[in-house]
Write a protein that holds these residues in place. Sequence first.
Motif, short mmCIF file in Angstrom:
data_model
loop_
_atom_site.label_atom_id
_atom_site.label_comp_id
_atom_site.label_asym_id
_atom_site.label_seq_id
_atom_site.Cartn_x
_atom_site.Cartn_y
_atom_site.Cartn_z
N GLY A 298 0.80 -1.22 0.00
CA GLY A 298 0.00 0.00 0.00
C GLY A 298 0.82 1.26 0.00
O GLY A 298 0.28 2.36 0.00
N SER A 299 2.15 1.13 -0.01
CA SER A 299 3.01 2.31 0.00
C SER A 299 4.39 1.92 -0.50
O SER A 299 4.82 0.79 -0.37
N GLY A 300 5.09 2.90 -1.07
CA GLY A 300 6.46 2.67 -1.48
C GLY A 300 7.46 3.14 -0.44
O GLY A 300 8.66 3.11 -0.66
N LYS A 301 6.97 3.59 0.72
CA LYS A 301 7.85 4.13 1.75
C LYS A 301 8.07 3.11 2.86
O LYS A 301 7.21 2.30 3.16
N ASP A 302 9.26 3.22 3.49
CA ASP A 302 9.64 2.26 4.52
C ASP A 302 8.74 2.32 5.73
O ASP A 302 8.54 1.31 6.42
N ASP A 303 8.21 3.50 6.04
CA ASP A 303 7.49 3.66 7.30
C ASP A 303 5.99 3.77 7.11
O ASP A 303 5.27 4.19 8.02
N GLU A 304 5.47 3.44 5.94
CA GLU A 304 4.04 3.50 5.68
C GLU A 304 3.57 2.18 5.08
O GLU A 304 4.33 1.43 4.49
N GLY A 305 2.26 1.93 5.19
CA GLY A 305 1.72 0.69 4.65
C GLY A 305 1.95 -0.48 5.58
O GLY A 305 2.64 -0.39 6.59
N GLU A 306 1.37 -1.61 5.19
CA GLU A 306 1.49 -2.82 6.01
C GLU A 306 2.79 -3.57 5.70
O GLU A 306 3.20 -3.66 4.54
N PRO A 307 3.43 -4.13 6.72
CA PRO A 307 4.62 -4.95 6.45
C PRO A 307 4.22 -6.19 5.66
O PRO A 307 3.18 -6.80 5.92
N ALA A 308 5.04 -6.55 4.69
CA ALA A 308 4.72 -7.70 3.84
C ALA A 308 6.00 -8.30 3.28
O ALA A 308 7.04 -7.63 3.21
N THR A 309 5.92 -9.55 2.90
CA THR A 309 7.01 -10.20 2.18
C THR A 309 6.40 -11.27 1.29
O THR A 309 5.25 -11.70 1.49
N GLY A 310 7.16 -11.71 0.30
CA GLY A 310 6.65 -12.72 -0.63
C GLY A 310 7.67 -12.98 -1.71
O GLY A 310 8.81 -12.55 -1.65
N PHE A 311 7.22 -13.69 -2.75
CA PHE A 311 8.12 -13.96 -3.88
C PHE A 311 7.30 -14.15 -5.15
O PHE A 311 6.11 -14.45 -5.10
N THR A 312 7.98 -13.96 -6.26
CA THR A 312 7.41 -14.21 -7.58
C THR A 312 8.32 -15.16 -8.34
O THR A 312 9.55 -14.99 -8.32
N LEU A 313 7.73 -16.17 -8.97
CA LEU A 313 8.48 -17.09 -9.83
C LEU A 313 8.19 -16.74 -11.29
O LEU A 313 7.04 -16.43 -11.64
N TYR A 314 9.21 -16.79 -12.13
CA TYR A 314 9.07 -16.51 -13.55
C TYR A 314 9.02 -17.83 -14.29
O TYR A 314 10.01 -18.56 -14.38
N MET A 315 7.85 -18.15 -14.84
CA MET A 315 7.64 -19.49 -15.38
C MET A 315 8.51 -19.79 -16.60
O MET A 315 8.84 -20.96 -16.84
N ASP A 316 8.90 -18.79 -17.37
CA ASP A 316 9.77 -19.07 -18.50
C ASP A 316 11.10 -19.65 -18.02
O ASP A 316 11.63 -20.60 -18.60
#
Length: 384
Positions: A298-316
Amino acid sequence: MPNPSSSALLPAGLHDVLPLEAAHEAASIERLMAAFEATGYERVKPPLVEFEESLLSGSGAAMAKQTFRLMDPLSQRMMAVRADMTPQIARIATTRLAKAPRPLRLCYAGQVLRVKGSQLRPERQFAQVGVEIIGVLQPESDAEVILLAARALEAVGVRHLSVDLCVPTMVPLLFGALGLDDETASTLRAALDRKDAAAVAAVGGPAAVLLEKLIVASGPAERAMTALAGLSLPEAAEKDRRRLTEVVRLIRAANPGLTVTIDFVEHRGFEYQTGLSFTLFARGVRGELGGGGRYRAGSGKDDEGEPATGFTLYMDSVLRAVPAPQAPRRVFVPHGTPVDEAAGLRTQGWVTVAGLEPAPDVKAEAKRLACSHVYTGGAVSPAE
């Protein structure tokens, strides 16, 4: 009349996925999604196109230069074709699912389109598959997504997998704690991206010794963490060291055989990440299989938005790392075969190809339609 060869010509970076490969990709995606869902991640499906201001807000701004834009003839507003799905998942989490219990675990699969490819990934359209865990800061969440990525990739046949960890926030925190001006920090950042220890020594001043030690310390996880433990870091960077130490411990406890490396000065490609990040590779495979890390939903700033983590796999890239697809068992079912008999063959694992008119030579017709077997006289026999 159109020239058939001209009609088949596609723009650079785009290609048709033909039979067998298309089925292989679809099956691999479903196996990955099954692994995610078995661990509590729920599937969501965002649209291919969104309003520009929504898609490119917050962390999505990092993909602005890679995003195709078009005018919506209905609303007369600018729209954008997604170049990455993570910002869409963050939007869903912080709007439609804002009141859902945290941690919120979501998974997704879909196509993305980018303005241009890279040297390692010339493809401009490809499938992404991934997960996000939103609303939690604990190191256990970082370890969970890394271990899930490894487990899911191994489930689809990827071998010789390695995870390269990095903390893209550590070096900027060191620059700030050491009082470096913007020009010096920018020059040092470029030198670190090249792993140029000589350039770091030439312009680093009081920061040079510490930065050179971080370059040398990068490598296999155990050696890297031992070296990091012996360094005197400013207090501002201590939280990154503590998190990295705990995540490595959790990974090792759960999957001691996983190859893990650490790069303490890596930054490129992680510009919007706000903490521990990672890239997935397989030995002998061109390009990364995927990557992820910590950010703010929800934000591009370090101190705003909810903390989150994850990953994306590139199928090619993932498909280049798995065994080649095997042709299915195809049996030709001649015209006039009872429907229930063909259905019985499918329950036995056969792919049935029905004749739509009588064939004078059923074996020749079977071979013409790429069937290895033919069904005659109530039994399956080779078409040869």
